[in-house]
Design a protein around this motif. Sequence first.
Motif, short mmCIF file in Angstrom:
data_model
loop_
_atom_site.label_atom_id
_atom_site.label_comp_id
_atom_site.label_asym_id
_atom_site.label_seq_id
_atom_site.Cartn_x
_atom_site.Cartn_y
_atom_site.Cartn_z
N UNK A 39 43.17 7.08 43.70
CA UNK A 39 42.13 7.89 43.76
C UNK A 39 40.81 7.15 43.83
N UNK A 40 40.59 6.34 42.73
CA UNK A 40 39.44 5.52 42.61
C UNK A 40 39.34 4.44 43.62
N UNK A 41 40.24 3.92 44.09
CA UNK A 41 40.00 2.98 45.20
C UNK A 41 39.67 3.75 46.41
N UNK A 42 40.13 5.06 46.78
CA UNK A 42 39.96 5.89 47.88
C UNK A 42 38.48 6.28 47.68
N UNK A 43 38.14 6.87 46.51
CA UNK A 43 36.73 7.08 46.28
C UNK A 43 35.88 6.07 46.48
N UNK A 44 36.11 4.87 46.10
CA UNK A 44 35.13 3.62 46.19
C UNK A 44 35.14 3.38 47.71
N UNK A 45 36.13 3.39 48.52
CA UNK A 45 36.00 3.28 49.83
C UNK A 45 35.14 4.35 50.57
N UNK A 46 35.11 5.59 50.14
CA UNK A 46 33.98 6.51 50.45
C UNK A 46 32.64 6.20 50.10
N UNK B 160 35.35 -3.58 49.79
CA UNK B 160 36.21 -4.76 49.64
C UNK B 160 36.25 -5.23 48.00
N UNK B 161 34.93 -5.70 47.85
CA UNK B 161 34.77 -6.25 46.47
C UNK B 161 34.97 -5.23 45.34
N UNK B 162 34.69 -3.73 45.54
CA UNK B 162 35.16 -2.85 44.45
C UNK B 162 36.68 -2.52 44.44
N UNK B 163 37.22 -2.60 45.60
CA UNK B 163 38.72 -2.20 45.66
C UNK B 163 39.47 -3.55 45.21
N UNK B 164 38.93 -4.87 45.27
CA UNK B 164 39.81 -5.94 44.79
C UNK B 164 39.49 -5.84 43.43
N UNK B 165 38.30 -5.55 42.66
CA UNK B 165 38.05 -5.64 41.31
C UNK B 165 38.91 -4.52 40.71
N UNK B 166 39.24 -3.21 41.31
CA UNK B 166 40.00 -2.43 40.81
C UNK B 166 41.38 -2.69 40.72
N UNK B 167 41.74 -3.44 41.83
CA UNK B 167 43.24 -3.92 41.88
C UNK B 167 43.35 -5.07 40.94
N UNK B 168 42.63 -5.80 40.42
CA UNK B 168 42.78 -6.96 39.56
C UNK B 168 42.66 -6.42 38.26
N UNK B 169 41.82 -5.40 38.10
CA UNK B 169 41.99 -4.69 36.85
C UNK B 169 43.30 -4.04 36.32
N UNK C 296 40.28 1.01 54.01
CA UNK C 296 40.58 -0.07 53.17
C UNK C 296 40.85 1.21 51.78
N UNK C 297 40.04 2.05 51.68
CA UNK C 297 40.58 2.85 50.41
C UNK C 297 41.36 3.76 50.39
N UNK C 298 42.01 4.05 51.65
CA UNK C 298 43.23 4.86 51.82
C UNK C 298 44.61 3.92 51.64
N UNK C 299 44.86 2.90 52.49
CA UNK C 299 45.93 2.03 52.51
C UNK C 299 46.18 1.13 51.54
#
Length: 769
Positions: A322-329, A611-620, A665-668
């Motif tokens: 949900x956070x990555x999707x929200x970050x994409x939005x 891209x930057x936010x989702x990458x950081x969250x995935x790394x976390x 990006x936020x969804x997939x």
Amino acid sequence: MMWQRRFVAWILGHRLVVLGAVGFLSAVAFWFALSVHFDSSIEIWFLEDAPDLVSYREFLDRFQGDEVTAVGIFADDVFDPKVLAVIDRITAGAEEAPFAKRVRSLTNVDVFSSEEGGIDIAPLMEELPQTAEQAAKVRKRALANPLLRGNLVSDDGKVATVIVELDHEGATVDGKIAQTTVIRRLCEKEAQSGLKILLTGTPVFDDAFFRYSERDSKLFGPIMVLAVLLTSFIVFRRWSAVMIPFSVVVLASLWNFGVMGFFDLRVNVLTGALIPLLLAVGIADSIHVLADYYQELARGVPRECAVEISVAQLLLPCFFTSSTTAAGMLSLLVSNLKPVREFGYLAAFGVTVAFALSVTLVPVLLDMMKAPDQEYLERQKEGHLRRLFQWLGRPTKRRAWAVIVVTALLVVGSFLVLPWLEVGANPMNYFKKNDPVRVHTEEFDKAFGGSASIEVLFKTPNQQFKEPDFLTRLDRLERELEAEYHESIPRVLSAVDSLKEMNRVFHDGDEKFYRVPKTRPLAAQFYLLLEGEDDFDEMIQDDYKIGRMTVRVNMSASERVSKDFPLIEKKLEETFPEKDIEVSVTGFIKLMNEMEKYLLQSQQRSFLIAFLVVTAMMAMLLTSVRLGLFSLIPNLIPILLGLAFMAVLGIPLDPGTVMIGSIALGLVVDDTVHFLTRLKRNIRAGGTLEDAMEQSMHQTGRPIVITSVVLAIGFSILLLASFTPNIYFGLVSAIIVLLAVVADLVILPAALVIIRPSFRFVRPRHDAE
């Protein structure tokens, strides 16, 4: 997982509080949702302090508007007495329409006429001609007048137009709808005589935007409900399970529109994509919870514990999805387009609400629901999907390399076709090719031209609008624009054209005197006569220091004009290089040109931030920067292929499709999160990478496929939309989501086998090939 289980236990222990809070907030949201209104004006696309919007509003305040409705009347001869009678009735009726500032047509227009010692202004016709002979005289006089020919009547006399200027006070959605409704009824009534009568203009566009958006909102709601109910039932074969995702989707949508009403946010062309988006996002978390719940029951875990365990172990993955999707939005907030920004934080809010309901309301409803019998649970394990997941979970190196090679070829091909991707913000292209609004506008532009405009504002010193040199340069500029851009710009008008016509009439109609007055006194004399006209202030103001030039543009060709804007502005600078002459360009087409720039900037900046936010969250989440970057492999490829698909099919980057990259990006990435989280957990439990992949495929494959199909169905609902940006957004998003399933279940395992990233506690495979 202790704190997660304590959280779920607290929720289950306070179920009445949860149900009461959800009910109360839903009632409040419903109340505010009732006040949501629609707005489709060009101004809503710009931020309040945007220089182009400030300039446009200054122009509107000074000249009281630039929007017109044009009624096109087609006949073998528009000067036929019967046709002129129709034009006169439409003119009279339009004058009574709401917010009609001025109405001009052949039957009420004034023209210059010569009389002894000077020039007079008189009606083209004192009364409607009754005979063919009288009509022929009117025809000859009208077609000889340069101010009428090409403005109110076509050169061949087969098309006439009634121009209805919109008062600035009526430049609202309600005002445009009220005026357009009256004029449309007039045209429909007169068209019964057999005449071809078309209606176009920006007020007509806004009226259509409102009607179509209202239609779409009524259509999408029932279809959304049906899609959720059918998809959930096909998957789970239990009506009790169907109602859980349905409740999440409905409540998330309701709360979203409640927030719109509370903050007085207006529905626009983009807002139509919110409902399918919330459908897709809202159902995803609840389906993962349901699937995990049934897996726990199948393992023999008691119902109460199964609810607690399933929600607890998905709490963190669902939070990150949900956070990555929200970050994409939220990455859309960097856009300079106001509706794109609003869509960003509204969609992010909806995603957050869906997550909150999935971890609070869903466990309460599951706990209240009767557990399925053992036979039902066994059926969930069987079927073709299980055999497919078993095959996908054990990729050989040969198959993995084949997948990687094919993927690389597709990526290279996508990069090669990306330069074909076009940018377009023409509102006419928002309508389908066979839509009456678009068809009428194209026919009007072809026969007559100029249903939209560019407005050029001149601020000069010392009454320059009386100086022959200034007027001559202005006249030369008008003719050059008409000559160089004749396919897009059929006519350019200013006070110069009136002066030239007065000069011609003053010299007994001699065509060689259709030119700028040679002396300042003569120009001043002509202006004295014009000053008595009601519309004089719409041409010249501030003691002849400020004037306006209107560049009429074919709406169907406005994108070409937008691309040539730098050349047009350069020509303005070359024609008037003086520092004390200020030339500014504004108007509908100018704003549209700026929108195209903002579209490109929005796509680039928002995607980079996402891209930057989702990458950081995935790394976390994966506690590794390298794994965070690795996890983006199956997510960037579908987006790249989706953009290549747009380029190949000629789908433009417009206000709808500009959001695809960031949102997709936020969804997939959600499915990747669930798969890699399970994979890491299974590796930590003591399995090899290959064993963990197979086990993770069985655990997450089914819900990944289900949620992706639901996502694709949700976006596919937009194929029924009235506007092409929404249709394209739905089509491309659905394709990207389906490609993402292939990427997560085929490309990701292949990449894992080839690259073998370093997971903690990974054991080497002893039976490797």
